[in-house]
Design a protein around this motif. Structure first.
Motif, mmCIF file in Angstrom:
data_model
loop_
_atom_site.group_PDB
_atom_site.id
_atom_site.type_symbol
_atom_site.label_atom_id
_atom_site.label_comp_id
_atom_site.label_asym_id
_atom_site.label_seq_id
_atom_site.Cartn_x
_atom_site.Cartn_y
_atom_site.Cartn_z
ATOM 1 N N ASN A 1 4.435 0.960 41.385
ATOM 2 C CA ASN A 1 4.471 -0.434 41.806
ATOM 3 C C ASN A 1 5.790 -1.070 41.384
ATOM 4 O O ASN A 1 6.169 -0.999 40.227
ATOM 5 C CB ASN A 1 3.317 -1.199 41.194
ATOM 6 N N ALA A 2 6.426 -1.740 42.291
ATOM 7 C CA ALA A 2 7.684 -2.416 41.995
ATOM 8 C C ALA A 2 7.414 -3.770 41.329
ATOM 9 O O ALA A 2 6.363 -4.378 41.528
ATOM 10 C CB ALA A 2 8.491 -2.608 43.271
ATOM 11 N N ILE A 3 8.369 -4.204 40.531
ATOM 12 C CA ILE A 3 8.263 -5.472 39.805
ATOM 13 C C ILE A 3 9.579 -6.228 39.915
ATOM 14 O O ILE A 3 10.588 -5.677 40.366
ATOM 15 C CB ILE A 3 7.921 -5.233 38.317
ATOM 16 N N SER A 29 20.177 -13.806 39.042
ATOM 17 C CA SER A 29 19.866 -13.055 37.823
ATOM 18 C C SER A 29 18.538 -12.316 37.940
ATOM 19 O O SER A 29 18.030 -11.810 36.964
ATOM 20 C CB SER A 29 19.812 -14.003 36.618
ATOM 21 N N ARG A 30 17.972 -12.254 39.131
ATOM 22 C CA ARG A 30 16.664 -11.618 39.355
ATOM 23 C C ARG A 30 16.820 -10.493 40.368
ATOM 24 O O ARG A 30 17.607 -10.600 41.284
ATOM 25 C CB ARG A 30 15.669 -12.642 39.881
ATOM 26 N N THR A 31 16.027 -9.436 40.185
ATOM 27 C CA THR A 31 16.096 -8.329 41.134
ATOM 28 C C THR A 31 14.734 -7.662 41.273
ATOM 29 O O THR A 31 13.900 -7.725 40.377
ATOM 30 C CB THR A 31 17.158 -7.301 40.709
ATOM 31 N N TRP A 32 14.536 -7.024 42.407
ATOM 32 C CA TRP A 32 13.357 -6.206 42.688
ATOM 33 C C TRP A 32 13.607 -4.863 42.035
ATOM 34 O O TRP A 32 14.660 -4.263 42.217
ATOM 35 C CB TRP A 32 13.209 -6.092 44.196
ATOM 36 N N CYS A 33 12.660 -4.360 41.262
ATOM 37 C CA CYS A 33 12.862 -3.142 40.464
ATOM 38 C C CYS A 33 11.765 -2.131 40.750
ATOM 39 O O CYS A 33 10.587 -2.439 40.634
ATOM 40 C CB CYS A 33 12.867 -3.522 38.982
ATOM 41 N N GLU A 34 12.146 -0.916 41.101
ATOM 42 C CA GLU A 34 11.191 0.166 41.343
ATOM 43 C C GLU A 34 10.815 0.905 40.055
ATOM 44 O O GLU A 34 10.061 1.858 40.086
ATOM 45 C CB GLU A 34 11.790 1.174 42.343
ATOM 46 N N GLY A 35 11.351 0.459 38.916
ATOM 47 C CA GLY A 35 11.090 1.117 37.633
ATOM 48 C C GLY A 35 10.548 0.156 36.604
ATOM 49 O O GLY A 35 9.518 -0.472 36.813
ATOM 50 N N SER A 36 11.268 0.032 35.484
ATOM 51 C CA SER A 36 10.877 -0.832 34.371
ATOM 52 C C SER A 36 11.971 -1.858 34.093
ATOM 53 O O SER A 36 13.149 -1.594 34.325
ATOM 54 C CB SER A 36 10.666 -0.003 33.096
ATOM 55 N N CYS A 37 11.578 -2.995 33.576
ATOM 56 C CA CYS A 37 12.540 -3.986 33.100
ATOM 57 C C CYS A 37 12.881 -3.640 31.651
ATOM 58 O O CYS A 37 12.035 -3.119 30.916
ATOM 59 C CB CYS A 37 11.933 -5.384 33.114
ATOM 60 N N CYS A 58 17.160 -3.376 35.030
ATOM 61 C CA CYS A 58 16.118 -2.541 35.613
ATOM 62 C C CYS A 58 16.540 -1.090 35.408
ATOM 63 O O CYS A 58 17.703 -0.742 35.613
ATOM 64 C CB CYS A 58 15.999 -2.855 37.104
ATOM 65 N N VAL A 59 15.618 -0.238 34.977
ATOM 66 C CA VAL A 59 15.897 1.185 34.766
ATOM 67 C C VAL A 59 14.769 1.998 35.391
ATOM 68 O O VAL A 59 13.773 1.445 35.848
ATOM 69 C CB VAL A 59 16.010 1.522 33.257
ATOM 70 N N THR A 60 14.909 3.306 35.403
ATOM 71 C CA THR A 60 13.827 4.165 35.894
ATOM 72 C C THR A 60 12.572 3.910 35.065
ATOM 73 O O THR A 60 12.650 3.493 33.910
ATOM 74 C CB THR A 60 14.210 5.654 35.823
ATOM 75 N N ARG A 61 11.429 4.160 35.656
ATOM 76 C CA ARG A 61 10.131 3.852 35.031
ATOM 77 C C ARG A 61 10.026 4.453 33.632
ATOM 78 O O ARG A 61 10.334 5.626 33.421
ATOM 79 C CB ARG A 61 9.013 4.394 35.914
ATOM 80 N N GLN A 62 9.605 3.624 32.668
ATOM 81 C CA GLN A 62 9.411 4.031 31.277
ATOM 82 C C GLN A 62 8.113 3.431 30.762
ATOM 83 O O GLN A 62 7.661 2.414 31.277
ATOM 84 C CB GLN A 62 10.555 3.508 30.395
ATOM 85 N N PRO A 63 7.539 4.022 29.721
ATOM 86 C CA PRO A 63 6.371 3.374 29.106
ATOM 87 C C PRO A 63 6.825 2.102 28.380
ATOM 88 O O PRO A 63 7.991 2.001 27.978
ATOM 89 C CB PRO A 63 5.862 4.423 28.110
ATOM 90 N N SER A 80 11.388 -1.907 26.731
ATOM 91 C CA SER A 80 11.082 -1.727 28.151
ATOM 92 C C SER A 80 9.677 -2.259 28.409
ATOM 93 O O SER A 80 8.807 -2.215 27.543
ATOM 94 C CB SER A 80 11.179 -0.251 28.541
ATOM 95 N N CYS A 81 9.480 -2.790 29.619
ATOM 96 C CA CYS A 81 8.188 -3.371 29.971
ATOM 97 C C CYS A 81 7.970 -3.231 31.472
ATOM 98 O O CYS A 81 8.910 -2.959 32.221
ATOM 99 C CB CYS A 81 8.122 -4.828 29.524
#
Length: 116
Positions: A1-3, A29-37, A58-63, A80-81
């Motif tokens: 899910n993108a955030i 300063s906002r972006t659509w992210c396919e990973g984690s903030c 925004c980075v690749t998905r992380q816990p 990361s969140c």
């Protein structure tokens, strides 16, 4: 899910620092992210001058977690969140803050009703 994530850094835009407050004019300063903030925070020392540097990205998905790492030749504390705009906060994601608030509220109610 993108955030959605905030994407900025304090050395180019001082508003991105620890006391980050966004307005509707800060839409860039906002972006659509396919990973984690993420939020990275480090201190750069240049001679006698100390400067706190903050990077929100925004980075690749992380816990969801916080950890120390080296980023751009700087030791940083990174969190990361995985919820919309969660890298606004200083350390804890908004979903964790809400969970803690609910937990404390439930415990307070239980204690109140036990004492009655």
């Amino acid at each position: 899910n993108a955030i959605y994530c905030f994407v900025c850094n304090s050395f180019e835009k001082s508003i991105c620092g620890d006391d980050f407050r966004t307005t509707s004019s800060d839409a860039n300063s906002r972006t659509w992210c396919e990973g984690s903030c993420i939020k990275r925070r480090g201190e750069r020392v240049d001679g006698s001058v100390r400067r706190i540097e903050i990077v929100r990205s925004c980075v690749t998905r992380q816990p969801e977690s916080c950890y120390n790492e080296n980023y751009n030749s700087l030791n940083v504390y990174t969190c990361s969140c995985n919820s919309d705009f969660c890298n606004l906060s200083s350390r804890v994601s908004s979903s964790r803050c809400f969970a803690i608030f609910v937990g404390v509220s439930v415990l307070a109610l239980i204690r109140f009703y036990v004492l009655i």
